[in-house]
Scaffold this active site. Structure first.
Site, short mmCIF file in Angstrom:
data_model
loop_
_atom_site.label_atom_id
_atom_site.label_comp_id
_atom_site.label_asym_id
_atom_site.label_seq_id
_atom_site.Cartn_x
_atom_site.Cartn_y
_atom_site.Cartn_z
CG ASN A 7 -1.69 1.26 1.41
OD1 ASN A 7 -1.83 2.01 0.45
ND2 ASN A 7 -2.20 1.50 2.60
CE LYS A 12 0.44 3.33 4.77
NZ LYS A 12 0.34 3.45 6.21
CG HIS A 21 -5.58 1.90 5.06
ND1 HIS A 21 -5.11 2.83 5.96
CD2 HIS A 21 -4.61 0.98 4.90
CE1 HIS A 21 -3.87 2.48 6.31
NE2 HIS A 21 -3.55 1.37 5.68
CD GLU A 36 -2.64 5.40 6.77
OE1 GLU A 36 -2.65 5.51 5.53
OE2 GLU A 36 -1.72 4.80 7.38
CD GLU A 39 -3.43 -2.79 7.19
OE1 GLU A 39 -2.33 -3.05 6.70
OE2 GLU A 39 -4.03 -1.73 6.98
N GLY A 48 2.56 1.85 10.60
CA GLY A 48 3.52 2.94 10.44
C GLY A 48 4.21 3.33 11.74
CB SER A 53 5.27 -2.28 11.83
OG SER A 53 4.87 -0.96 12.15
C1 PEP Z 1 -0.61 -0.08 5.77
O1 PEP Z 1 -0.54 1.01 5.29
O2 PEP Z 1 -1.59 -0.80 5.51
C2 PEP Z 1 0.47 -0.54 6.65
C3 PEP Z 1 0.36 -1.71 7.22
O3 PEP Z 1 1.55 0.29 6.82
P1 PEP Z 1 2.98 -0.08 7.49
O4 PEP Z 1 3.41 -1.39 6.87
O5 PEP Z 1 3.88 1.05 7.11
O6 PEP Z 1 2.75 -0.21 8.95
#
Ligand code: PEP
Length: 256
Positions: free
Chosen positions: A14, A16, A101, A103, A173, A179, A218
């Site tokens: 992803n 973003k 997501h 965010e 998630e 992040g 992460s």
């Molecule tokens: C994501 O954006 O779905 C995500 C898991 O980000 P990160 O791997 O940077 O934590």
């Protein structure tokens, strides 16, 4: 054969709001070798660029790479300033869309109902939603993870049929691990991904064994294998570590 062995592993990046179209093109042009490696090892890989890079990545990436949008509107067209619709994605051959997501849930008021409306249109068009669920840190600390995730799954997927959801991918998630570099343990990932599957089984029956449930938060080359070794974790949704070609490649080679 174990049931989970029937599900093809999936590694989805992803991006973003990262990468200019020129940078996305560079990544796409470099994708052939690792896409071939993934195919040879029966692993699906893909990336979700910004809307402005979708067409470029679709054109220049290996045809074995999934190219996903990060969002979509549930209407076909109309007075929805700033939005993009399913027919617009389909025109460019985009069949996969990340839905809900964290965010977008946090900054764009993406409710379970909105996710549902978007997934309805995707299912009607034989497209693949990657439906993201996960609890906040406060919810995690209050022991509410299963209540929150269960509600997201049940409300987001309410009233769909087993036939609809056979194309679905779910990504668990935990918001507190996205992040932040703060990983959920593989035990937590397995427990909640297993819980998602049980909830899907309760709602839709045996098709739940075909639905891929990913872990995200992460994930890095150094820990990806640990997550993907869990029986109920069928892959990873990766943000930061999917941006650089070398790191994406490493994610893949580390799970071979
Ligand atoms: C994501 O954006 O779905 C995500 C898991 O980000 P990160 O791997 O940077 O934590």
């Amino acid at each position: 054969m174990l049931l989970h062995k029937m599900r093809k592993k999936l590694l989805l990046g992803n991006w973003k709001m990262n990468k200019l179209a020129s940078e996305a093109k560079e990544f796409a042009l470099a994708s052939a070798p690792f896409a071939a490696l993934a195919k040879k090892n029966n692993i699906e890989i893909g990336v979700a660029p910004t809307y402005l890079s979708l067409a470029t990545v679709k054109e220049f990436a290996s045809k074995d790479m999934i190219v996903a949008a990060q969002n979509v509107h549930f209407m076909d067209h109309g007075a929805y300033t700033g939005e993009v619709s399913v027919p617009m994605l389909k025109e460019f051959g985009i069949d996969w869309v990340i839905i809900g997501h964290s965010e977008r849930r946090a900054y764009d008021n993406e409710t379970n109902q909105k996710c549902h409306d978007k997934m309805k249109v995707l299912f009607e068009n034989n497209m693949v939603p990657v439906y993201c669920v996960g609890e906040t840190l406060a919810e995690f600390e209050a022991g509410q993870t299963k209540a929150v995730v269960g509600r997201q799954v049940r409300e987001g997927l309410a009233d769909f049929s087993a036939d609809d959801v056979k194309r679905l991918v779910v990504a668990y998630e935990p918001v507190w691990s996205i992040g932040t570099g703060k990983n959920a343990s593989s035990e937590i990932a397995e427990d909640i991904c297993g819980f998602v599957r049980e909830t899907l089984r309760d709602m839709f029956g045996s098709v739940a064994d075909e639905i891929r449930v990913l872990y995200g938060g992460s994930v890095k080359p150094v820990n990806v294998k640990e997550y993907l070794s869990c029986p109920n974790v069928d892959g990873a949704l990766v943000g930061g570590a999917s941006l650089k070609i070398e790191s994406f490649e490493e994610l893949l080679t580390n799970i071979l």
